[in-house]
Design a protein around this motif. Structure first.
Motif, PDB file in Angstrom:
ATOM      1  N   ALA A 181      -2.170 -10.596   1.458  1.00 20.82           N
ATOM      2  CA  ALA A 181      -1.306  -9.652   0.736  1.00 20.82           C
ATOM      3  C   ALA A 181       0.157 -10.031   0.904  1.00 20.82           C
ATOM      4  O   ALA A 181       0.940  -9.994  -0.065  1.00 20.82           O
ATOM      5  CB  ALA A 181      -1.558  -8.233   1.248  1.00 20.82           C
ATOM      6  N   ARG A 182       0.560 -10.391   2.100  1.00 19.35           N
ATOM      7  CA  ARG A 182       1.953 -10.783   2.331  1.00 19.35           C
ATOM      8  C   ARG A 182       2.291 -12.044   1.536  1.00 19.35           C
ATOM      9  O   ARG A 182       3.377 -12.161   0.956  1.00 19.35           O
ATOM     10  CB  ARG A 182       2.176 -11.012   3.824  1.00 19.35           C
ATOM     11  CG  ARG A 182       3.615 -11.342   4.184  1.00 19.35           C
ATOM     12  CD  ARG A 182       3.797 -11.365   5.690  1.00 19.35           C
ATOM     13  NE  ARG A 182       5.156 -11.719   6.044  1.00 19.35           N
ATOM     14  CZ  ARG A 182       5.622 -12.955   6.144  1.00 19.35           C
ATOM     15  NH1 ARG A 182       4.798 -13.974   5.924  1.00 19.35           N
ATOM     16  NH2 ARG A 182       6.885 -13.188   6.459  1.00 19.35           N
ATOM     17  N   MET A 183       1.359 -13.015   1.496  1.00 20.82           N
ATOM     18  CA  MET A 183       1.600 -14.237   0.741  1.00 20.82           C
ATOM     19  C   MET A 183       1.726 -13.935  -0.759  1.00 20.82           C
ATOM     20  O   MET A 183       2.575 -14.517  -1.452  1.00 20.82           O
ATOM     21  CB  MET A 183       0.464 -15.233   0.989  1.00 20.82           C
ATOM     22  CG  MET A 183       0.373 -15.730   2.428  1.00 20.82           C
ATOM     23  SD  MET A 183       1.857 -16.610   2.954  1.00 20.82           S
ATOM     24  CE  MET A 183       1.812 -18.020   1.866  1.00 20.82           C
ATOM     25  N   HIS A 184       0.884 -13.006  -1.271  1.00 21.65           N
ATOM     26  CA  HIS A 184       0.977 -12.634  -2.692  1.00 21.65           C
ATOM     27  C   HIS A 184       2.318 -11.981  -2.998  1.00 21.65           C
ATOM     28  O   HIS A 184       2.913 -12.226  -4.064  1.00 21.65           O
ATOM     29  CB  HIS A 184      -0.166 -11.685  -3.067  1.00 21.65           C
ATOM     30  CG  HIS A 184      -1.508 -12.362  -3.129  1.00 21.65           C
ATOM     31  ND1 HIS A 184      -1.722 -13.561  -3.779  1.00 21.65           N
ATOM     32  CD2 HIS A 184      -2.731 -11.989  -2.626  1.00 21.65           C
ATOM     33  CE1 HIS A 184      -2.990 -13.915  -3.667  1.00 21.65           C
ATOM     34  NE2 HIS A 184      -3.634 -12.960  -2.957  1.00 21.65           N
ATOM     35  N   LEU A 185       2.816 -11.149  -2.075  1.00 21.16           N
ATOM     36  CA  LEU A 185       4.121 -10.530  -2.290  1.00 21.16           C
ATOM     37  C   LEU A 185       5.231 -11.563  -2.298  1.00 21.16           C
ATOM     38  O   LEU A 185       6.193 -11.455  -3.073  1.00 21.16           O
ATOM     39  CB  LEU A 185       4.387  -9.471  -1.222  1.00 21.16           C
ATOM     40  CG  LEU A 185       3.615  -8.155  -1.362  1.00 21.16           C
ATOM     41  CD1 LEU A 185       3.931  -7.226  -0.200  1.00 21.16           C
ATOM     42  CD2 LEU A 185       3.950  -7.459  -2.694  1.00 21.16           C
ATOM     43  N   LEU A 186       5.121 -12.549  -1.437  1.00 16.98           N
ATOM     44  CA  LEU A 186       6.125 -13.610  -1.441  1.00 16.98           C
ATOM     45  C   LEU A 186       6.084 -14.393  -2.745  1.00 16.98           C
ATOM     46  O   LEU A 186       7.108 -14.928  -3.192  1.00 16.98           O
ATOM     47  CB  LEU A 186       5.894 -14.559  -0.246  1.00 16.98           C
ATOM     48  CG  LEU A 186       6.203 -13.975   1.137  1.00 16.98           C
ATOM     49  CD1 LEU A 186       5.774 -14.949   2.234  1.00 16.98           C
ATOM     50  CD2 LEU A 186       7.697 -13.657   1.271  1.00 16.98           C
ATOM     51  N   GLU A 187       4.899 -14.450  -3.380  1.00 18.95           N
ATOM     52  CA  GLU A 187       4.759 -15.119  -4.676  1.00 18.95           C
ATOM     53  C   GLU A 187       5.043 -14.171  -5.842  1.00 18.95           C
ATOM     54  O   GLU A 187       4.843 -14.547  -7.005  1.00 18.95           O
ATOM     55  CB  GLU A 187       3.343 -15.686  -4.795  1.00 18.95           C
ATOM     56  CG  GLU A 187       3.055 -16.802  -3.798  1.00 18.95           C
ATOM     57  CD  GLU A 187       1.591 -17.221  -3.822  1.00 18.95           C
ATOM     58  OE1 GLU A 187       0.816 -16.575  -4.570  1.00 18.95           O
ATOM     59  OE2 GLU A 187       1.233 -18.180  -3.103  1.00 18.95           O
ATOM     60  N   ASP A 188       5.454 -12.921  -5.507  1.00 19.50           N
ATOM     61  CA  ASP A 188       5.766 -11.887  -6.517  1.00 19.50           C
ATOM     62  C   ASP A 188       4.530 -11.541  -7.342  1.00 19.50           C
ATOM     63  O   ASP A 188       4.583 -11.380  -8.567  1.00 19.50           O
ATOM     64  CB  ASP A 188       6.911 -12.355  -7.429  1.00 19.50           C
ATOM     65  CG  ASP A 188       7.543 -11.187  -8.190  1.00 19.50           C
ATOM     66  OD1 ASP A 188       7.279 -10.029  -7.787  1.00 19.50           O
ATOM     67  OD2 ASP A 188       8.265 -11.438  -9.155  1.00 19.50           O
ATOM     68  N   ASN A 189       3.388 -11.408  -6.635  1.00 17.83           N
ATOM     69  CA  ASN A 189       2.122 -11.046  -7.274  1.00 17.83           C
ATOM     70  C   ASN A 189       1.659  -9.738  -6.649  1.00 17.83           C
ATOM     71  O   ASN A 189       0.854  -9.713  -5.715  1.00 17.83           O
ATOM     72  CB  ASN A 189       1.094 -12.154  -7.064  1.00 17.83           C
ATOM     73  CG  ASN A 189      -0.157 -11.952  -7.905  1.00 17.83           C
ATOM     74  OD1 ASN A 189      -0.349 -10.881  -8.521  1.00 17.83           O
ATOM     75  ND2 ASN A 189      -1.007 -12.960  -7.934  1.00 17.83           N
ATOM     76  N   ALA A 190       2.190  -8.625  -7.161  1.00 16.15           N
ATOM     77  CA  ALA A 190       1.932  -7.313  -6.573  1.00 16.15           C
ATOM     78  C   ALA A 190       0.477  -6.894  -6.753  1.00 16.15           C
ATOM     79  O   ALA A 190      -0.116  -6.252  -5.867  1.00 16.15           O
ATOM     80  CB  ALA A 190       2.856  -6.266  -7.191  1.00 16.15           C
ATOM     81  N   GLY A 191      -0.158  -7.229  -7.881  1.00 15.13           N
ATOM     82  CA  GLY A 191      -1.532  -6.819  -8.118  1.00 15.13           C
ATOM     83  C   GLY A 191      -2.487  -7.426  -7.102  1.00 15.13           C
ATOM     84  O   GLY A 191      -3.328  -6.725  -6.502  1.00 15.13           O
ATOM     85  N   PRO A 237       9.740  -4.062  -2.372  1.00  7.69           N
ATOM     86  CA  PRO A 237       8.814  -5.137  -1.996  1.00  7.69           C
ATOM     87  C   PRO A 237       9.273  -5.909  -0.748  1.00  7.69           C
ATOM     88  O   PRO A 237       8.445  -6.362   0.046  1.00  7.69           O
ATOM     89  CB  PRO A 237       8.793  -6.036  -3.232  1.00  7.69           C
ATOM     90  CG  PRO A 237      10.024  -5.695  -3.990  1.00  7.69           C
ATOM     91  CD  PRO A 237      10.328  -4.265  -3.704  1.00  7.69           C
ATOM     92  N   PHE A 238      10.599  -6.057  -0.585  1.00 12.84           N
ATOM     93  CA  PHE A 238      11.082  -6.788   0.587  1.00 12.84           C
ATOM     94  C   PHE A 238      10.728  -6.044   1.871  1.00 12.84           C
ATOM     95  O   PHE A 238      10.294  -6.644   2.862  1.00 12.84           O
ATOM     96  CB  PHE A 238      12.598  -6.980   0.478  1.00 12.84           C
ATOM     97  CG  PHE A 238      13.175  -7.784   1.607  1.00 12.84           C
ATOM     98  CD1 PHE A 238      12.998  -9.162   1.679  1.00 12.84           C
ATOM     99  CD2 PHE A 238      13.885  -7.149   2.619  1.00 12.84           C
ATOM    100  CE1 PHE A 238      13.524  -9.882   2.729  1.00 12.84           C
ATOM    101  CE2 PHE A 238      14.410  -7.873   3.671  1.00 12.84           C
ATOM    102  CZ  PHE A 238      14.234  -9.246   3.734  1.00 12.84           C
ATOM    103  N   VAL A 239      10.881  -4.706   1.849  1.00 14.75           N
ATOM    104  CA  VAL A 239      10.508  -3.891   3.017  1.00 14.75           C
ATOM    105  C   VAL A 239       9.008  -3.985   3.248  1.00 14.75           C
ATOM    106  O   VAL A 239       8.532  -4.053   4.389  1.00 14.75           O
ATOM    107  CB  VAL A 239      10.953  -2.428   2.800  1.00 14.75           C
ATOM    108  CG1 VAL A 239      10.440  -1.544   3.930  1.00 14.75           C
ATOM    109  CG2 VAL A 239      12.469  -2.338   2.706  1.00 14.75           C
ATOM    110  N   ALA A 240       8.228  -3.993   2.135  1.00  8.94           N
ATOM    111  CA  ALA A 240       6.778  -4.100   2.268  1.00  8.94           C
ATOM    112  C   ALA A 240       6.384  -5.431   2.915  1.00  8.94           C
ATOM    113  O   ALA A 240       5.462  -5.498   3.755  1.00  8.94           O
ATOM    114  CB  ALA A 240       6.121  -3.957   0.901  1.00  8.94           C
TER     115      ALA A 240
END
Length: 260
Positions: A181-191, A237-240
């Motif tokens: 999940a953290r890697m997806h957020l870094l890739e801007d893939n929220a879904g 998203p950054f806080v997440a």
């Protein structure tokens, strides 16, 4: 006239007879004296002169023999002493060579000792670090013994071992999903991040049901923080991302403590 001429002739003959008789007596006396002299003089001369001379000659001969024997013995002793002196000189030369060799060996030994001291001075820090590592190893051994005791207790109850293994496996799955999940957020893939968090939450829920109360409370707190991070994905998203990293580390520490 004839009477006068006859008287002197008788006296002459008588005188001659007496003279002859005296001569004979003198000769006899001389002969007796010579015989007595020979009879007593020869033994005296023999015992007084010849015997001492013979004794002296015999003694001189004995002394000469003794002198020759003494000279021979002295020559033999001198020869032996010369041989001994030669042998001692040879031994002395050999001893000097040995002493020289030993001095050389001592010099090399001194060099080796200096090198050994330098090596020891270099090895002392390594020895200190080895002692520290040994102390740490002792602590690790104690930990291993503790784990062995725990394993013995767990092996006494096979179902408990299976349950613990299943809990750890599910926790590792949740841990991996949080990382995804953290890697997806870094890739801007929220879904994809939400899907991974949903799987992680479901795994945590399963572990909570299988865990005793103290561990369940810790996992519930992690689950609540996971829900908060899921809510912050849209707005912050950054806080997440930071929160998921903290949750991931806390869960990793929890799994490590579970393993111990």
């Amino acid at each position: 006239m004839n009477e006068k001429t006859q008287q002197p002739g008788c006296w002459n003959r008588l005188g001659r007879a007496i003279a002859v008789l005296l001569r004979l007596v003198f000769v006899v006396v001389i002969a007796i004296l010579i015989g007595v002299g020979i009879y007593y003089g020869v033994p005296w001369v023999y015992w007084r002169l010849v015997i001492p001379v013979q004794d002296s000659a015999a003694r001189i001969e004995i002394l000469q023999r003794d002198l020759e024997n003494t000279r021979t013995d002295w020559n033999t002793d001198l020869t032996e002493q010369s041989q001994r002196i030669s042998a001692l000189e040879s031994d002395l030369a050999a001893q000097r060579e040995r002493i020289a060799a030993l001095e050389g060996d001592m010099g090399r030994m001194d060099e080796l000792l200096v090198a050994q001291e330098e090596t020891l001075s270099e090895l002392r820090p390594a020895l200190d670090s080895t002692e520290e590592a040994t102390g740490q190893l002792g602590d690790d051994v104690e930990v291993i013994y503790g784990e062995l005791d725990t394993l013995r207790v767990e092996m006494a109850d096979p179902n408990r071992v299976v349950a613990a293994f299943e809990r750890r496996l599910i926790l590792l799955q949740a841990w991996g999903e949080i990382l995804k999940a953290r890697m997806h957020l870094l890739e801007d893939n929220a879904g994809s991040a939400r899907q991974a968090l949903a799987l992680a939450r479901a795994n945590l829920e399963r572990v909570i049901l299988l865990s005793p109360e103290p561990e369940a409370e810790t996992l519930i707190a992690i689950q609540e923080r996971l829900d908060a991070a899921n809510t912050a994905i849209e707005e912050r998203p950054f806080v997440a991302i930071n929160e998921l990293e903290i949750i991931w580390r806390d869960l990793d520490a929890f799994i490590t403590s579970e393993t111990r």
